[in-house]
Design an enzyme around this catalytic site. Structure first.
Site, mmCIF file in Angstrom:
data_model
loop_
_atom_site.group_PDB
_atom_site.id
_atom_site.type_symbol
_atom_site.label_atom_id
_atom_site.label_comp_id
_atom_site.label_asym_id
_atom_site.label_seq_id
_atom_site.Cartn_x
_atom_site.Cartn_y
_atom_site.Cartn_z
ATOM 1 N N HIS A 81 -7.367 -21.272 1.971
ATOM 2 C CA HIS A 81 -6.453 -21.241 3.109
ATOM 3 C C HIS A 81 -6.193 -19.775 3.475
ATOM 4 O O HIS A 81 -6.314 -18.884 2.633
ATOM 5 C CB HIS A 81 -5.115 -21.886 2.765
ATOM 6 C CG HIS A 81 -5.212 -23.261 2.186
ATOM 7 N ND1 HIS A 81 -5.697 -24.331 2.894
ATOM 8 C CD2 HIS A 81 -4.856 -23.738 0.964
ATOM 9 C CE1 HIS A 81 -5.639 -25.423 2.135
ATOM 10 N NE2 HIS A 81 -5.142 -25.084 0.965
ATOM 11 N N CYS A 114 -0.435 -25.637 -3.311
ATOM 12 C CA CYS A 114 -1.030 -24.306 -3.261
ATOM 13 C C CYS A 114 -0.403 -23.436 -2.167
ATOM 14 O O CYS A 114 0.004 -22.296 -2.423
ATOM 15 C CB CYS A 114 -2.542 -24.416 -3.067
ATOM 16 S SG CYS A 114 -3.044 -25.486 -1.700
#
Length: 338
Positions: A220, A140
């Site tokens: 994140h 990711c």
């Protein structure tokens, strides 16, 4: 129409299965796992054929009254390609089975680049994956790095990049099992693994990353300092980012001040699980000082690799040799737009 199997029906696997199911040029033959709890029962409710990864798993599924369509070997005998979404290191063991049966396969970013010899990011190197036997969709964080830096590189603006990653502690659904509380944990090594991982897709990138694990599980967050090849205006940089259909420019002054508010927006948009396939990059926070660029964005660790995986399926199976056409098709099917 290509027949596809999903091995591992977890956080990524269930999303990949749903994404395959809405494509008109690929067919989801079935999903395969070892679990027999609510997760695989949800797959049954969606009408997916469920296969057991092991003999023991098959026994447990039957005891749980799950209609088992067969073994993993039965499933592999019906497909052109496997998307392996099993936990880290398990996929590497499955690779030998796929190779022995001559089945194309896609791994996720938890596995090493050397396992497939090719790492994939749709907007960067789609063409190099066409008709390959295997690839690995990068993680990711690496996917977000490649999308943003590739956009700057396309505009001939990128010299080098230095980024700091604030990493979620664990997947949201596993928060009760572990994670961290009331602390921050820096990764010991600099660069953190995401920089070298991005270079496995594009060796020419001059990128160094550092990472800190923080006590939250939603997403994140990245902060980037980029040296540009020349002095540029903010408008030039934004125009470069707009060449990516998978970067969504957001505005801090519209109330999108945190990862939870961004997540809420995508839930209000009607996305499954509130998934954000795009990089959510703050337009009004972005700043250019001479030949230096500063920006920040949020990454949905559970969703960003899903469109990449669909494009990787098209590339490997040869459904479409044109990356731009595949990206547009995937975007339309998943509701991704600028």
């Amino acid at each position: 129409m290509k027949n596809i199997a999903v091995i591992g029906y977890g956080v990524i696997g269930k999303r990949v299965a749903d994404a395959i199911n809405v494509q008109d040029d690929m067919n989801l033959v079935g999903v395969c796992d070892v679990i027999s709890d609510w997760r695989i029962q949800t797959a049954i409710k969606k009408g997916y054929s469920v296969f057991a990864a092991t003999g023991q798993a098959m026994g447990q599924m039957k005891m749980s009254e799950i209609p088992v369509a067969g073994s993993m070997q039965n499933l592999l005998g019906q497909v052109d390609l496997v998307v392996d979404c099993t936990p880290k290191n398990i996929a590497a063991k499955n690779v030998e089975v796929y190779k022995k049966q001559g089945i194309k396969f896609i791994l996720q970013g938890g596995e090493k680049h050397e396992t497939t010899g090719h790492s994939f990011s749709a907007e960067n190197n789609y063409k190099s994956a066409v008709n390959l036997d295997a690839t690995r969709v990068v993680s990711c964080n690496t996917t977000s790095i490649l999308r943003t830096l590739t956009a700057l590189k396309r505009a001939d603006l990128l010299d080098y990049a230095r980024g700091t990653l604030l990493r979620r502690a664990t997947d949201p659904w596993e928060s009760h099992l572990g994670g961290i509380m009331n602390t921050m944990v820096p990764e010991k090594e600099i660069p953190s693994h995401q920089g070298p991982d991005a270079q496995s897709v594009d060796p020419d990138l001059d990128v160094i990353t550092s990472a800190v694990k923080v006590p939250q599980t939603l997403s994140h967050m990245h902060y980037w300092n980029v040296k540009l090849k020349k002095e540029a205006s903010k408008e030039e940089v934004l125009n470069a980012f707009k060449t990516s259909t998978r970067i969504k420019l957001i505005h801090y002054d519209q109330g999108l001040v945190s990862n939870n508010t961004i997540k809420e927006m995508f839930m209000d948009m009607g996305r499954p699980w509130g998934d954000m396939y795009e990089v959510a990059l703050w337009e009004d926070m972005l700043k250019v000082v001479g030949d230096e660029l500063f920006y920040a964005y949020v990454v949905d660790n559970q969703a960003i690799v899903i469109p990449e995986t669909i494009d990787a399926i098209r590339a490997l199976t040869g459904i479409d040799s044109d990356g731009n056409k595949s990206i547009a098709k995937t975007n339309k099917s998943l509701g991704i737009n600028q």
